[in-house]
Design a protein around this motif. Structure first.
Motif, short mmCIF file in Angstrom:
data_model
loop_
_atom_site.label_atom_id
_atom_site.label_comp_id
_atom_site.label_asym_id
_atom_site.label_seq_id
_atom_site.Cartn_x
_atom_site.Cartn_y
_atom_site.Cartn_z
N UNK A 41 0.83 -1.20 0.00
CA UNK A 41 0.00 0.00 0.00
C UNK A 41 0.87 1.26 0.00
N UNK A 42 1.89 1.25 0.86
CA UNK A 42 2.79 2.42 0.92
C UNK A 42 3.49 2.62 -0.42
N UNK A 43 3.95 1.52 -1.02
CA UNK A 43 4.63 1.62 -2.30
C UNK A 43 3.70 2.16 -3.38
N UNK A 44 2.44 1.71 -3.39
CA UNK A 44 1.50 2.18 -4.40
C UNK A 44 1.24 3.68 -4.26
N UNK A 45 1.19 4.18 -2.99
CA UNK A 45 0.97 5.61 -2.79
C UNK A 45 2.18 6.43 -3.24
N UNK A 46 3.38 5.92 -2.96
CA UNK A 46 4.59 6.62 -3.39
C UNK A 46 4.69 6.64 -4.90
N UNK A 62 2.45 -7.46 -14.60
CA UNK A 62 1.61 -8.30 -13.75
C UNK A 62 1.07 -7.47 -12.60
N UNK A 63 0.01 -7.95 -12.02
CA UNK A 63 -0.60 -7.27 -10.88
C UNK A 63 0.19 -7.59 -9.61
N UNK A 64 0.07 -6.71 -8.62
CA UNK A 64 0.83 -6.90 -7.37
C UNK A 64 0.50 -8.23 -6.69
N UNK A 65 -0.77 -8.62 -6.72
CA UNK A 65 -1.17 -9.80 -5.99
C UNK A 65 -0.62 -11.08 -6.62
#
Length: 284
Positions: A41-46, A62-65
């Motif tokens: 989550x933090x990485x996606x916000x940055x 690819x997707x994160x999951x």
């Protein structure tokens, strides 16, 4: 055999982890899982902040999951897996030491060697290491017959060694003939469908190997499961299955095959064979 209160069978073999081990394992796994999602989550916000104003005209690879486990869990403890060895897989073997875990960087070999007790090998009988009796005979057989016939037994893959082995095996167990397989998984996955089919019943131990599960599913027979290594559960299931017969028609079963393992490789437990055979003979 029913389970005792302390998580052990009546025979004294532990079948489940203790409650403290189970709880601490669940807490550790939950911590890694939640902390991994927090980092994502933090990485996606940055990255969203950095990408402001930038035009991205391509889709992510690819997707994160899709690789969450690899990134957030496996790489934190991947030094426990794929450990290189530099000796024969005997009761003890030499393991090459590697650098500590540093993020997702590959582990480098340090050149040091540690002597370890081998608890994860299929070399049950010690034939993979140097043996004064077996090794010379193996080398002689390789020179004479090669590494393999490169054909199935039904075509051009049967050698005089196969015939001699099956004759000696049949004499040892007191049977008129025997059939050997080159792989344990194939023994069950191929052998079981040859023994039973539709209209038959397979009664399988709850912790039987996946090869037995594969063979049972491929046979077309009805499959029922009794509690692990428990003759009482087996007898109750066997009695009920005989009395009820086949589903819908209630006709007698063509065959009933009870399948267990001699040693349960994943649990390290020995089958209570004498009691199970006694139950089978009782309802023969």
């Amino acid at each position: 055999m029913g389970k005792a209160d302390d998580g052990q069978t009546a025979g004294g073999h532990e079948t489940a982890p203790r409650i403290v081990v189970a709880i601490t394992t669940l807490i550790s796994w939950s911590f890694f899982y939640c902390f991994g999602h927090l980092r994502d989550f933090v990485r996606s916000q940055v990255e969203k902040h950095r990408a402001k104003g930038a035009k991205l005209d391509y889709a992510p690879i690819r997707q994160d999951y899709e690789d969450f486990y690899t990134r957030r869990m496996y790489y934190r403890l991947h030094d426990c897996f794929n450990r290189p060895i530099c000796s024969a897989p005997d009761a003890h073997m030499d393991v090459l030491l590697r650098t500590p875990v540093t993020g997702q960087k590959p582990l480098e070999r340090t050149g040091e060697v540690r002597r370890c007790l081998n608890l994860g090998s299929y070399n049950y009988l010690g034939f993979a290491n140097q043996d004064p009796y077996c090794t010379p005979r193996v080398l002689e057989a390789l020179d004479k017959y090669g590494w393999g016939p490169c054909s199935s037994r039904a075509e051009a893959g049967t050698t005089p060694v196969h015939v001699a082995l099956e004759q000696e095996l049949a004499e040892f167990v007191g049977k008129p003939a025997a059939l050997t397989f080159g792989m344990g998984f194939a023994t069950n996955s191929v052998g079981i469908p040859a023994l039973v089919g539709r209209g038959s019943l397979i009664i399988s131990d709850a912790l039987n190997h996946s090869s037995i599960v594969s063979g049972a599913r491929g046979s077309g027979a009805k499959v029922k499961v009794f509690q692990h290594n428990d003759p009482v559960s087996l007898e109750a299931l066997l009695r009920r299955s005989i009395s009820e017969g086949q589903p819908r028609t209630h006709r007698p079963w063509k065959k009933i095959l009870v399948v267990v393992e001699g040693i349960y490789s994943m649990e390290g437990e020995i089958c209570n064979l004498a009691a199970i055979v006694a139950v089978c003979r009782k309802y023969k």
